[in-house]
Design an enzyme around this catalytic site. Structure first.
Site, short mmCIF file in Angstrom:
data_model
loop_
_atom_site.label_atom_id
_atom_site.label_comp_id
_atom_site.label_asym_id
_atom_site.label_seq_id
_atom_site.Cartn_x
_atom_site.Cartn_y
_atom_site.Cartn_z
N GLY A 1 -2.38 -7.92 -56.67
CA GLY A 1 -2.31 -9.38 -56.70
C GLY A 1 -3.14 -9.95 -55.57
O GLY A 1 -4.36 -10.07 -55.65
N GLU B 1 6.32 -2.06 -60.86
CA GLU B 1 6.20 -3.01 -59.75
C GLU B 1 7.58 -3.42 -59.24
O GLU B 1 8.20 -4.33 -59.79
CB GLU B 1 5.47 -4.26 -60.22
N GLY C 1 3.95 -9.19 -53.22
CA GLY C 1 3.57 -10.31 -52.36
C GLY C 1 4.26 -10.32 -51.01
O GLY C 1 4.19 -11.31 -50.28
N ASN D 1 -4.95 -8.95 -60.56
CA ASN D 1 -4.16 -10.02 -61.18
C ASN D 1 -4.27 -11.25 -60.30
O ASN D 1 -3.65 -11.31 -59.24
CB ASN D 1 -2.70 -9.55 -61.30
N TRP D 2 -5.07 -12.20 -60.75
CA TRP D 2 -5.30 -13.40 -59.93
C TRP D 2 -4.13 -14.38 -60.00
O TRP D 2 -4.13 -15.38 -59.28
CB TRP D 2 -6.59 -14.09 -60.37
N LYS D 3 -3.20 -14.15 -60.89
CA LYS D 3 -2.07 -15.07 -61.07
C LYS D 3 -2.60 -16.51 -61.24
O LYS D 3 -3.69 -16.68 -61.79
CB LYS D 3 -1.09 -14.93 -59.90
N SER E 1 1.97 -5.16 -53.11
CA SER E 1 1.37 -5.09 -51.77
C SER E 1 0.37 -3.95 -51.60
O SER E 1 0.30 -3.32 -50.54
CB SER E 1 2.48 -5.00 -50.70
N HIS F 1 5.20 -9.15 -66.66
CA HIS F 1 5.18 -9.20 -65.19
C HIS F 1 6.51 -9.81 -64.69
O HIS F 1 7.05 -10.71 -65.33
CB HIS F 1 3.99 -10.03 -64.72
P1 PGA Z 1 0.72 -8.27 -54.76
O1 PGA Z 1 1.11 -8.55 -56.28
O2 PGA Z 1 -0.39 -7.27 -54.76
O3 PGA Z 1 0.29 -9.60 -54.22
O4 PGA Z 1 1.94 -7.73 -54.09
C1 PGA Z 1 1.17 -7.51 -57.21
C2 PGA Z 1 1.53 -8.06 -58.57
O5 PGA Z 1 2.36 -8.96 -58.67
O6 PGA Z 1 0.95 -7.62 -59.59
#
Ligand code: PGA
Length: 225
Positions: A206, A148, A154, A7-9, A185, A99
């Site tokens: 992410g 999640e 993050g 997920n590149w956001k 994470s 999400h």
């Molecule tokens: P992260 O994000 O791997 O940066 O913790 C995961 C997500 O929000 O899907």
């Protein structure tokens, strides 16, 4: 089958998208023996880069699928700014829905999220439905859930594989749910702990998906599970 979802956001521009896929192509070419037939690897770029990503995957013949990060809860029509499931389905097979960042920053509620699932399914998109806890409802017809916990996203502090497993088993009490992924994470060093955890069928990544080299490391590790 284990899912590895990137997920590149809201990151990258078209040049960076180009670089990411060409680096990935290089890794695959340099490592022809890697066994990834049991992995479903899904890249979720921002909407504007879906067509570009689709072209690059086909050009480089990569074993990667595409997903969107969200989908409109409305059909085609006068809904300024919204991207419909039909548009996404031209390029992608999956879409993330619900999400925690959509819930938090865009105030998406469960009524809206259920409508998104219906829209996605109507166009043949497979929803990856995110929940942060047991209180979040899962709409009917969802088969893939990403668990999640907000405090793990993050932050570098992932939930333990044991807890992720416990939650995955609880979610699977609902017989419609075929796969449960863990997100929060996940890094190359811990990915296999989740992939091996009972009831966990994959990971949603992410930060560690943004650099091709890091995501490649994750693919290599996952390929041995
Ligand atoms: P992260 O994000 O791997 O940066 O913790 C995961 C997500 O929000 O899907």
């Amino acid at each position: 089958m284990k899912y590895l979802i990137a997920n590149w956001k809201s990151n990258k521009n078209s040049q960076e998208v180009e670089i990411w896929f060409s680096q990935m192509k290089k890794k695959f070419t340099e490592n022809p023996a890697i066994k990834i037939d049991r992995l479903e690897i899904i890249i979720c770029p921002p909407y504007p880069y879906l067509p570009q990503a689709a072209k690059l995957i086909s050009k480089y013949q990569l074993h990667l699928k595409l997903g969107a990060q969200d989908v409109s809860s409305f059909p085609a029509g006068s809904y300024t700014g919204a991207v419909t499931a039909k548009m996404i389905a031209e390029y992608a097979a999956y879409t993330i829905i619900g999400h925690s960042e959509r819930r938090k920053y865009f105030k998406e509620d469960e009524t809206q999220l259920s409508a998104k699932v219906i829209m996605a399914k109507d166009e043949g998109l497979i929803p990856v439905y995110c929940i942060a806890n047991k209180q979040n409802q899962i709409p009917e017809e969802v088969t893939i859930v990403a668990y999640e916990p907000v405090e793990a996203i993050g932050t570098g502090t992932a939930e333990t594989p044991e807890k992720a497993s416990e939650m995955a088993m609880a979610i699977k009490q609902n017989k419609d749910i075929k796969s449960v992924l863990y997100g929060g994470s996940v890094k190359p060093v811990n990915v296999n702990q989740y992939l091996k955890a009972n009831g966990v069928d994959g990971v949603l990544v992410g930060g560690a998906s943004l650099e091709a080299a890091t995501f490649w490391e994750m693919i290599v590790n996952a390929s041995s599970v």
